[in-house]
Design an enzyme around this catalytic site. Structure first.
Site, PDB file in Angstrom:
ATOM      1  N   ASP A 103       0.810  -1.225   0.000  1.00 46.70           N
ATOM      2  CA  ASP A 103       0.000   0.000   0.000  1.00 46.70           C
ATOM      3  C   ASP A 103       0.847   1.281   0.000  1.00 46.70           C
ATOM      4  O   ASP A 103       0.326   2.353  -0.303  1.00 46.70           O
ATOM      5  CB  ASP A 103      -0.934   0.029   1.226  1.00 46.70           C
ATOM      6  CG  ASP A 103      -1.803  -1.210   1.320  1.00 46.70           C
ATOM      7  OD1 ASP A 103      -2.000  -1.868   0.278  1.00 46.70           O
ATOM      8  OD2 ASP A 103      -2.287  -1.525   2.420  1.00 46.70           O
ATOM      9  N   GLU A 132      -9.619  -0.104  -4.273  1.00 42.01           N
ATOM     10  CA  GLU A 132     -10.640  -0.835  -3.493  1.00 42.01           C
ATOM     11  C   GLU A 132     -11.292   0.073  -2.450  1.00 42.01           C
ATOM     12  O   GLU A 132     -12.410  -0.167  -2.025  1.00 42.01           O
ATOM     13  CB  GLU A 132     -10.041  -2.072  -2.831  1.00 42.01           C
ATOM     14  CG  GLU A 132      -8.933  -1.757  -1.842  1.00 42.01           C
ATOM     15  CD  GLU A 132      -8.323  -2.985  -1.174  1.00 42.01           C
ATOM     16  OE1 GLU A 132      -8.801  -4.097  -1.374  1.00 42.01           O
ATOM     17  OE2 GLU A 132      -7.331  -2.800  -0.439  1.00 42.01           O
TER      18      GLU A 132
HETATM   19  O1  F6P Z   1      -2.319  -4.074   3.371  1.00 43.02           O
HETATM   20  C1  F6P Z   1      -2.114  -4.909   2.281  1.00 43.02           C
HETATM   21  C2  F6P Z   1      -3.421  -5.373   1.698  1.00 43.02           C
HETATM   22  O2  F6P Z   1      -3.159  -6.199   0.598  1.00 43.02           O
HETATM   23  C3  F6P Z   1      -4.391  -4.251   1.325  1.00 43.02           C
HETATM   24  O3  F6P Z   1      -4.052  -3.644   0.102  1.00 43.02           O
HETATM   25  C4  F6P Z   1      -5.688  -4.984   1.325  1.00 43.02           C
HETATM   26  O4  F6P Z   1      -6.772  -4.120   1.586  1.00 43.02           O
HETATM   27  C5  F6P Z   1      -5.520  -5.971   2.457  1.00 43.02           C
HETATM   28  O5  F6P Z   1      -4.135  -6.131   2.645  1.00 43.02           O
HETATM   29  C6  F6P Z   1      -6.155  -7.316   2.223  1.00 43.02           C
HETATM   30  O6  F6P Z   1      -6.038  -8.040   3.393  1.00 43.02           O
HETATM   31  P1  F6P Z   1      -6.262  -9.591   3.526  1.00 43.02           P
HETATM   32  O7  F6P Z   1      -5.076 -10.291   2.923  1.00 43.02           O
HETATM   33  O8  F6P Z   1      -6.344  -9.809   4.998  1.00 43.02           O
HETATM   34  O9  F6P Z   1      -7.513  -9.933   2.780  1.00 43.02           O
END
Ligand code: F6P
Length: 354
Positions: free
Chosen positions: A133, A228
């Site tokens: 991010d 997102e």
């Molecule tokens: O923080 C990294 C990230 O990939 C974000 O971009 C995303 O919103 C989140 O983690 C997704 O999390 P998880 O792997 O817990 O679904």
């Protein structure tokens, strides 16, 4: 050493950098490395293994993390587990039991907050900023970001050919949690026509205007890179609670599908949504991230050899830098709508829907 939170590319490369930096500069019998499994979970429950420099060899290009990872929300750290265990005390006890000199913690924002809490509790901490991010305050770049930009850009590139053959509107939904760095960079690199990010709430009518402008100019297709976390102007005005209530009634699984439905209804053009999802965190780190993590790892090793603790090791203006954890923990690095990169994107006609 531990890796916590969502994984990303170059976690292994970063750990390799730290261990190589230590083993090259210390007599063999003076280095002991313990790897805690699955992030803070391993530190809380004493799940660790002793590693040698050899374990960190040959992992420069390997995605994921050899230690495993898990999400242990910061806000629950002070809440006892289901058996009444005080997690912070348990982490401290394991640290002292193993007579550790320091903890090297690789992770994103939440991980950093817990790292800072452990520092306040008196433990020696070094934090390395990981996340696709790129939202960690105090460093120009986090590792994982550039690798994810490459993957998201590839997704947009692939969509380009099919979008042009079918005269459709395509939306590529890009990760990034509450910030728009990844979408902004992948959107520009992939030649997206419209980029929607959380920091610049969109007006659906402006989005449609931008599509119509392209149609009028004889362009058969339009590509949107949508974060997102993208949010409409209308929703941005709501309180957290009001938004939560509103989203409960929303039939769409993600913001991209809501935008797709609105475009289809108002323009009659067919719209398709592509969500590359966790592929953005997968695969080998790109060369940039391999170089970045090798440098951050080496800089972290230097701090450890000098007994300097309580820092995140980041990169500012091309130079690695130690940044006091207490100054950065809990702060989010967001895209400013006035950022030069945003203005330049607008200059070439990219719409941000504002
Ligand atoms: O923080 C990294 C990230 O990939 C974000 O971009 C995303 O919103 C989140 O983690 C997704 O999390 P998880 O792997 O817990 O679904």
């Amino acid at each position: 050493m531990l890796t916590s939170g969502g994984d990303c590319q170059a976690l292994n490369a970063a750990m390799r950098g730290v261990v190589k930096g230590l083993s090259f500069n210390l007599p063999e019998d003076q280095l002991e490395v313990y790897g805690f499994s699955n992030g803070y979970k391993g530190l809380i429950y004493g799940d660790y293994r002793m590693l040698t420099a050899k374990d960190f060899s040959g992992i420069l290009t390997k995605g994921g993390t050899i230690l495993g990872s898990s999400r242990q929300p910061f806000k629950l750290m002070r809440v006892p587990d289901e058996n009444g265990l005080d997690k912070v005390e348990a982490m401290k006890q394991n640290y002292y039991k193993l007579r550790l000199d320091c903890l090297v913690i690789l992770g994103g924002n939440g991980t950093q907050k817990t790292a800072n809490l452990l520092r306040e509790e008196g433990l020696n901490i070094i934090h390395l900023p990981k996340t696709i991010d790129n939202d960690i305050w105090g460093t120009d770049m986090t590792f994982g970001f550039e690798s994810a930009v490459n993957i998201a850009t590839d997704a947009i590139d692939c969509i380009h050919t099919t979008a042009s053959s079918h005269n459709r509107v395509f939306i590529v939904e890009v990760m990034g949690h509450k910030v728009g760095w990844l979408t902004l960079h992948a959107g520009i690199a992939g030649g997206a026509d419209i980029i929607l990010i959380p920091e610049i709430p969109y007006d659906i009518n402006k989005v449609i205007e931008a599509i119509n402008r392209r149609t009028k100019a004889g362009k058969g297709f339009t590509i949107l890179a949508v974060a997102e976390g993208a949010i409409s102007k209308e929703n941005a005005k709501l309180s957290k609670k009001e938004l939560k209530e509103k989203l409960k009634k929303n039939p769409h699984p993600a913001v991209s599908y809501e935008i797709a439905a609105a475009i289809q209804e108002k323009t009659g053009i067919e719209v398709r949504v592509t969500v590359p999802g966790h592929t953005q965190r997968g695969g080998s780190p790109c060369p940039y991230d391999r170089v970045l993590t090798t440098r951050l790892g080496a800089a972290a090793a230097k701090l450890i050899l000098n007994n300097e603790y309580g820092y995140m090791v980041g990169i500012i203006n091309g130079k690695t830098k130690k940044i006091p954890l207490g100054e950065v923990a809990g702060k989010l690095k967001m895209v400013s709508p006035d950022e030069q990169i945003v203005k330049e994107a607008k200059m070439i006609g990219i719409s941000f829907g504002d």
